[in-house]
Design a protein around this motif. Structure first.
Motif, PDB file in Angstrom:
ATOM      1  N   ARG A   1      30.550  10.973  31.384  1.00  0.00           N
ATOM      2  CA  ARG A   1      29.761  11.680  32.394  1.00  0.00           C
ATOM      3  C   ARG A   1      30.662  12.368  33.414  1.00  0.00           C
ATOM      4  NH1 ARG A   1      25.871  14.948  33.610  1.00  0.00           N
ATOM      5  NH2 ARG A   1      24.851  14.548  35.622  1.00  0.00           N
ATOM      6  N   LEU A   2      31.759  11.699  33.801  1.00  0.00           N
ATOM      7  CA  LEU A   2      32.693  12.297  34.752  1.00  0.00           C
ATOM      8  C   LEU A   2      33.318  13.564  34.167  1.00  0.00           C
ATOM      9  CD1 LEU A   2      34.247  12.196  37.419  1.00  0.00           C
ATOM     10  CD2 LEU A   2      35.919  10.698  36.298  1.00  0.00           C
ATOM     11  N   ASP A   3      33.677  13.537  32.876  1.00  0.00           N
ATOM     12  CA  ASP A   3      34.243  14.728  32.233  1.00  0.00           C
ATOM     13  C   ASP A   3      33.240  15.881  32.250  1.00  0.00           C
ATOM     14  OD1 ASP A   3      36.614  13.450  31.722  1.00  0.00           O
ATOM     15  OD2 ASP A   3      36.017  12.774  29.713  1.00  0.00           O
ATOM     16  N   GLU A   4      31.961  15.558  31.993  1.00  0.00           N
ATOM     17  CA  GLU A   4      30.931  16.603  32.032  1.00  0.00           C
ATOM     18  C   GLU A   4      30.812  17.196  33.432  1.00  0.00           C
ATOM     19  OE1 GLU A   4      27.286  14.893  30.737  1.00  0.00           O
ATOM     20  OE2 GLU A   4      28.013  14.398  28.722  1.00  0.00           O
ATOM     21  N   LEU A   5      30.821  16.341  34.450  1.00  0.00           N
ATOM     22  CA  LEU A   5      30.657  16.818  35.815  1.00  0.00           C
ATOM     23  C   LEU A   5      31.850  17.664  36.265  1.00  0.00           C
ATOM     24  CD1 LEU A   5      29.214  13.562  37.436  1.00  0.00           C
ATOM     25  CD2 LEU A   5      27.979  15.711  37.039  1.00  0.00           C
ATOM     26  N   LEU A   6      33.064  17.222  35.922  1.00  0.00           N
ATOM     27  CA  LEU A   6      34.258  17.954  36.353  1.00  0.00           C
ATOM     28  C   LEU A   6      34.410  19.280  35.614  1.00  0.00           C
ATOM     29  CD1 LEU A   6      36.868  15.053  36.717  1.00  0.00           C
ATOM     30  CD2 LEU A   6      35.620  16.247  38.527  1.00  0.00           C
ATOM     31  N   ALA A   7      33.765  19.393  34.452  1.00  0.00           N
ATOM     32  CA  ALA A   7      33.832  20.659  33.717  1.00  0.00           C
ATOM     33  C   ALA A   7      33.025  21.752  34.413  1.00  0.00           C
ATOM     34  CB  ALA A   7      33.326  20.459  32.291  1.00  0.00           C
ATOM     35  N   ASP A   8      32.116  21.347  35.291  1.00  0.00           N
ATOM     36  CA  ASP A   8      31.302  22.307  36.042  1.00  0.00           C
ATOM     37  C   ASP A   8      32.072  22.712  37.294  1.00  0.00           C
ATOM     38  OD1 ASP A   8      29.434  23.672  37.566  1.00  0.00           O
ATOM     39  OD2 ASP A   8      27.768  22.412  36.913  1.00  0.00           O
ATOM     40  N   GLU A   9      32.246  24.000  37.506  1.00  0.00           N
ATOM     41  CA  GLU A   9      33.043  24.470  38.642  1.00  0.00           C
ATOM     42  C   GLU A   9      32.437  24.083  39.988  1.00  0.00           C
ATOM     43  OE1 GLU A   9      31.149  28.997  38.796  1.00  0.00           O
ATOM     44  OE2 GLU A   9      33.224  28.697  38.153  1.00  0.00           O
ATOM     45  N   ARG A  10      31.130  23.807  40.002  1.00  0.00           N
ATOM     46  CA  ARG A  10      30.515  23.372  41.256  1.00  0.00           C
ATOM     47  C   ARG A  10      31.004  21.986  41.680  1.00  0.00           C
ATOM     48  NH1 ARG A  10      24.341  23.988  39.567  1.00  0.00           N
ATOM     49  NH2 ARG A  10      25.286  22.924  37.767  1.00  0.00           N
ATOM     50  N   ASN A  11      31.570  21.236  40.743  1.00  0.00           N
ATOM     51  CA  ASN A  11      32.054  19.892  41.046  1.00  0.00           C
ATOM     52  C   ASN A  11      33.576  19.831  41.094  1.00  0.00           C
ATOM     53  OD1 ASN A  11      29.379  18.865  40.982  1.00  0.00           O
ATOM     54  ND2 ASN A  11      29.481  18.730  38.741  1.00  0.00           N
ATOM     55  N   ALA A  12      34.214  20.952  41.326  1.00  0.00           N
ATOM     56  CA  ALA A  12      35.672  20.984  41.323  1.00  0.00           C
ATOM     57  C   ALA A  12      36.239  20.070  42.400  1.00  0.00           C
ATOM     58  CB  ALA A  12      36.153  22.416  41.542  1.00  0.00           C
ATOM     59  N   LEU A  13      37.237  19.262  42.004  1.00  0.00           N
ATOM     60  CA  LEU A  13      37.920  18.342  42.915  1.00  0.00           C
ATOM     61  C   LEU A  13      39.420  18.537  42.791  1.00  0.00           C
ATOM     62  CD1 LEU A  13      36.152  14.840  42.569  1.00  0.00           C
ATOM     63  CD2 LEU A  13      36.229  16.287  44.600  1.00  0.00           C
ATOM     64  N   PRO A  14      40.157  18.326  43.875  1.00  0.00           N
ATOM     65  CA  PRO A  14      41.613  18.306  43.752  1.00  0.00           C
ATOM     66  C   PRO A  14      42.033  17.208  42.774  1.00  0.00           C
ATOM     67  CG  PRO A  14      40.942  18.387  46.054  1.00  0.00           C
ATOM     68  CD  PRO A  14      39.707  18.137  45.263  1.00  0.00           C
ATOM     69  N   PRO A  15      43.067  17.426  42.004  1.00  0.00           N
ATOM     70  CA  PRO A  15      43.491  16.442  40.994  1.00  0.00           C
ATOM     71  C   PRO A  15      43.644  15.012  41.537  1.00  0.00           C
ATOM     72  CG  PRO A  15      44.678  18.481  40.681  1.00  0.00           C
ATOM     73  CD  PRO A  15      43.891  18.656  41.946  1.00  0.00           C
ATOM     74  N   PRO A  16      44.217  14.797  42.730  1.00  0.00           N
ATOM     75  CA  PRO A  16      44.343  13.404  43.203  1.00  0.00           C
ATOM     76  C   PRO A  16      42.989  12.703  43.358  1.00  0.00           C
ATOM     77  CG  PRO A  16      45.777  14.852  44.468  1.00  0.00           C
ATOM     78  CD  PRO A  16      44.895  15.738  43.656  1.00  0.00           C
ATOM     79  N   LEU A  17      41.977  13.428  43.824  1.00  0.00           N
ATOM     80  CA  LEU A  17      40.667  12.799  44.004  1.00  0.00           C
ATOM     81  C   LEU A  17      40.003  12.518  42.652  1.00  0.00           C
ATOM     82  CD1 LEU A  17      39.139  14.681  47.074  1.00  0.00           C
ATOM     83  CD2 LEU A  17      40.109  12.385  46.972  1.00  0.00           C
ATOM     84  N   ALA A  18      40.152  13.460  41.724  1.00  0.00           N
ATOM     85  CA  ALA A  18      39.598  13.229  40.390  1.00  0.00           C
ATOM     86  C   ALA A  18      40.277  12.033  39.731  1.00  0.00           C
ATOM     87  CB  ALA A  18      39.764  14.479  39.530  1.00  0.00           C
ATOM     88  N   GLU A  19      41.598  11.928  39.927  1.00  0.00           N
ATOM     89  CA  GLU A  19      42.333  10.803  39.357  1.00  0.00           C
ATOM     90  C   GLU A  19      41.927   9.489  40.010  1.00  0.00           C
ATOM     91  OE1 GLU A  19      44.581   8.891  36.713  1.00  0.00           O
ATOM     92  OE2 GLU A  19      44.089  11.037  36.728  1.00  0.00           O
ATOM     93  N   ARG A  20      41.587   9.561  41.291  1.00  0.00           N
ATOM     94  CA  ARG A  20      41.144   8.344  41.978  1.00  0.00           C
ATOM     95  C   ARG A  20      39.835   7.824  41.378  1.00  0.00           C
ATOM     96  NH1 ARG A  20      39.768   7.722  48.470  1.00  0.00           N
ATOM     97  NH2 ARG A  20      39.234   5.501  48.379  1.00  0.00           N
ATOM     98  N   LEU A  21      38.918   8.733  41.048  1.00  0.00           N
ATOM     99  CA  LEU A  21      37.682   8.312  40.397  1.00  0.00           C
ATOM    100  C   LEU A  21      37.979   7.618  39.068  1.00  0.00           C
ATOM    101  CD1 LEU A  21      35.339  11.395  41.018  1.00  0.00           C
ATOM    102  CD2 LEU A  21      35.098   9.107  41.991  1.00  0.00           C
ATOM    103  N   ARG A  22      38.906   8.175  38.311  1.00  0.00           N
ATOM    104  CA  ARG A  22      39.249   7.564  37.024  1.00  0.00           C
ATOM    105  C   ARG A  22      39.936   6.207  37.220  1.00  0.00           C
ATOM    106  NH1 ARG A  22      38.430  11.329  33.130  1.00  0.00           N
ATOM    107  NH2 ARG A  22      38.541  13.535  33.770  1.00  0.00           N
ATOM    108  N   THR A  23      40.769   6.108  38.247  1.00  0.00           N
ATOM    109  CA  THR A  23      41.482   4.859  38.492  1.00  0.00           C
ATOM    110  C   THR A  23      40.523   3.721  38.871  1.00  0.00           C
ATOM    111  OG1 THR A  23      43.439   6.074  39.231  1.00  0.00           O
ATOM    112  CG2 THR A  23      43.273   3.757  39.878  1.00  0.00           C
ATOM    113  N   VAL A  24      39.572   4.051  39.743  1.00  0.00           N
ATOM    114  CA  VAL A  24      38.586   3.038  40.151  1.00  0.00           C
ATOM    115  C   VAL A  24      37.772   2.583  38.954  1.00  0.00           C
ATOM    116  CG1 VAL A  24      36.500   2.664  41.517  1.00  0.00           C
ATOM    117  CG2 VAL A  24      38.466   3.825  42.532  1.00  0.00           C
ATOM    118  N   MET A  25      37.380   3.528  38.109  1.00  0.00           N
ATOM    119  CA  MET A  25      36.599   3.191  36.927  1.00  0.00           C
ATOM    120  C   MET A  25      37.417   2.328  35.965  1.00  0.00           C
ATOM    121  SD  MET A  25      34.557   5.852  34.509  1.00  0.00           S
ATOM    122  CE  MET A  25      36.041   6.855  34.372  1.00  0.00           C
TER     123      MET A  25
END
Length: 531
Positions: free
Chosen positions: A433-457
């Motif tokens: 689901r995270l991959d689907e959301l990040l593929a949408d430009e409306r959900n663009a996040l800086p790489p560190p924040l996106a990586e933080r979501l993956r790390t917590v998961m």
């Protein structure tokens, strides 16, 4: 009752319950024992148990919290044994114990004896769940005992009303008794079914966790009160609503669940502690009214009827366990063959409690015509001794009995493995689901924040597996334990710095509270993640 005695009751019982956690003695038993001793101290206030307080104000919240903590699916799977105990056994015990009291006690009329039988028939919800939690019974036995204790009060209260009507001269009949029982049972279930959906809708549509928890505190009283207004079983109404809300609790927002868990733990702790203290403190009240009976005579009656109560449960439990298997091939195919040990524990776990005493105190002083209710004081005394006897004798011996029988406990390794597999499946779905959301430009996040979501998961996914892994040879901790300890050390250091900054007036108290709350939530997340 004055305010000071009530505060002393709550504070004293809570203190003893807290102290009991440092001893091998279950808290209910220690509270009852201390309360019995305290009742002999001169100057201690008289705490007469008021059924008009216990039944509508204490019983509903205790039933509610026990039912929401129960599993609807597990109870449905054990419906037959639960029904045989909560309905069949209670009616059987009412008749057998009542008949025994009629034969043993000279001058006790049969209707009054059946009143006593109904009073002591139901094992107590609070006692059963409190001791079951402490001794670590196998999950199936715990489910059966919890399910029985949720419903049996309704059966006993209805049986008591029928027996009481006969005792006070209201011309009760067997047909009328059966009709009243069915109306109370069906009515209680119907009221619960009618209330549960709108209550759940309210819980899921309120935006304030504070309002949701206020509603949560009102639910058991509302369900009980409405059912009783229609002369239905308030007990069953509360249980039906609570089972539904507990089963659908995932639909309520996280803030409500966190607050609700803390609130109800506190309510249950205070009420359970006070209830067991009240049981022990009834001794002076009961002895004062014993009157004409000599101590030794009343004691012999008490001992004999205590033994009848204990034996009657075994007489019911074993046939109720094995006869259905003999009569039904479907049951033999669907269920494993039980040994004699499980029914023995269920038979020995029939502790009585505050509901029995509350019902006994509700026996009227007079019957039709103004004559005294026959042997009311003796019924109170015999109820008290039965409650104390079952709590002390069975409650104290249940843990060593379980160890002696070597019953298999919960398979924590298998449960942890199941938890890890469930978490792995959920994490994979969340990652997709995270991959689907990040593929949408409306959900663009800086790489560190996106990586933080993956790390917590990933941390959530690995935490359970780490509990199955090796321990640190130096500290004896798992990696999971070490993570939790280090996380809390770091948060503690931050907290100390915030306090020093407040003390030196770099920040004010309002900002300190904001920062501390943020740390508290992070610490709670770290603790729950690793727990």
């Amino acid at each position: 009752m004055d305010v000071l005695p009530l505060l002393l009751l709550v504070a004293g019982s809570a203190a003893i319950a807290g102290a009991a956690r440092r001893t091998p003695v279950p808290a209910p038993l220690l509270i009852v024992a201390v309360a019995l001793l305290v009742s002999y101290i001169p100057g201690v206030p008289t705490y007469e148990l008021d059924p008009d307080v216990v039944l509508p104000l204490v019983l509903p919240p205790l039933l509610y919290t026990a039912a929401t903590d129960s599993s609807y699916l597990d109870l449905r799977a054990q419906l037959r044994p639960v029904a045989l105990l909560s309905v069949g056994y209670v009616l059987f015990a009412t008749l057998v114990v009542g008949w025994a009291a009629y034969l043993l006690v000279p001058g006790l009329p049969l209707p009054a004896a059946l009143v006593f039988g109904a009073v002591v028939a139901p094992p107590d919800a609070v006692a059963a769940t409190a001791v079951a939690r402490r001794v670590g019974l196998p999950s199936r036995i715990t489910t059966i005992l919890q399910g029985e204790s949720l419903v049996n009060d309704a059966t006993a209260i209805t049986a008591y009303k029928v027996a009481l009507a006969a005792a006070v001269g209201e011309g009760a009949t067997w047909a009328g008794g059966v009709r009243e029982f069915l109306l109370a049972a069906v009515g209680g279930v119907v009221v619960g079914l009618v209330l549960m959906i709108p209550i759940h809708w309210l819980r899921t549509h309120m935006n304030e966790a504070l309002l949701q928890n206020t509603l949560s505190l009102l639910i058991p009283f509302v369900a009980y009160g409405i059912a009783e207004q229609f002369h239905a079983s308030g007990v069953l109404a509360v249980v039906v609503v609570a089972l539904y809300l507990g089963h659908r609790s995932w639909e309520v927002d996280f803030a409500t669940r966190l607050q609700e868990e803390a609130v109800w733990k506190m309510v249950a702790f205070v009420l359970e502690s006070a209830v067991f203290a009240l049981i022990g403190l009834q001794l002076p009240v009961v002895l004062k009214g014993l009157g004409a009976y000599e101590g030794t005579t009343a004691a012999w009656y008490a001992l004999a009827l205590f033994l009848v109560v204990v034996v009657t449960r075994f007489v019911w439990v074993y046939p109720a366990t094995f006869l259905p298997r003999l009569l039904s091939a479907r049951i033999r195919e669907r269920e494993a063959n039980p040994t004699w040990k499980g029914p023995f524990v269920i038979g020995w776990a029939g502790m009585r409690g505050v509901v029995s005493l509350a019902i006994a105190f509700s026996v009227p002083l007079t019957v039709d015509g103004g004559d005294p209710f026959p042997e009311r004081n003796l019924i109170l005394f015999l109820t008290f001794t039965t409650v104390i006897g079952t709590l002390v004798v069975q409650g104290l011996t249940l843990p060593p009995l379980i160890r002696l029988l070597k019953l298999p406990g919960r398979d924590t390794q298998a449960e942890t493995l199941a938890e890890a597999n469930a978490q792995a499946q959920a994490s994979r779905a969340a990652e997709e689901r995270l991959d689907e959301l990040l593929a949408d430009e409306r959900n663009a996040l800086p790489p560190p924040l996106a990586e933080r979501l993956r790390t917590v998961m990933e941390r959530r996914r690995n935490a359970v597996w780490e509990r199955l892994g090796a321990v640190n040879p130096v500290t004896g901790e798992t990696a999971d334990d070490t993570y939790r300890r280090l996380s809390r050390e770091m948060i503690g250091t931050e907290r100390d710095v915030f306090v020093k900054l407040r003390d030196h007036r770099y920040i004010d108290d309002e900002m300190l509270r904001t920062l501390l709350r943020r740390l508290d939530l992070e610490e709670a997340a770290a603790y729950r993640e690793a727990a």
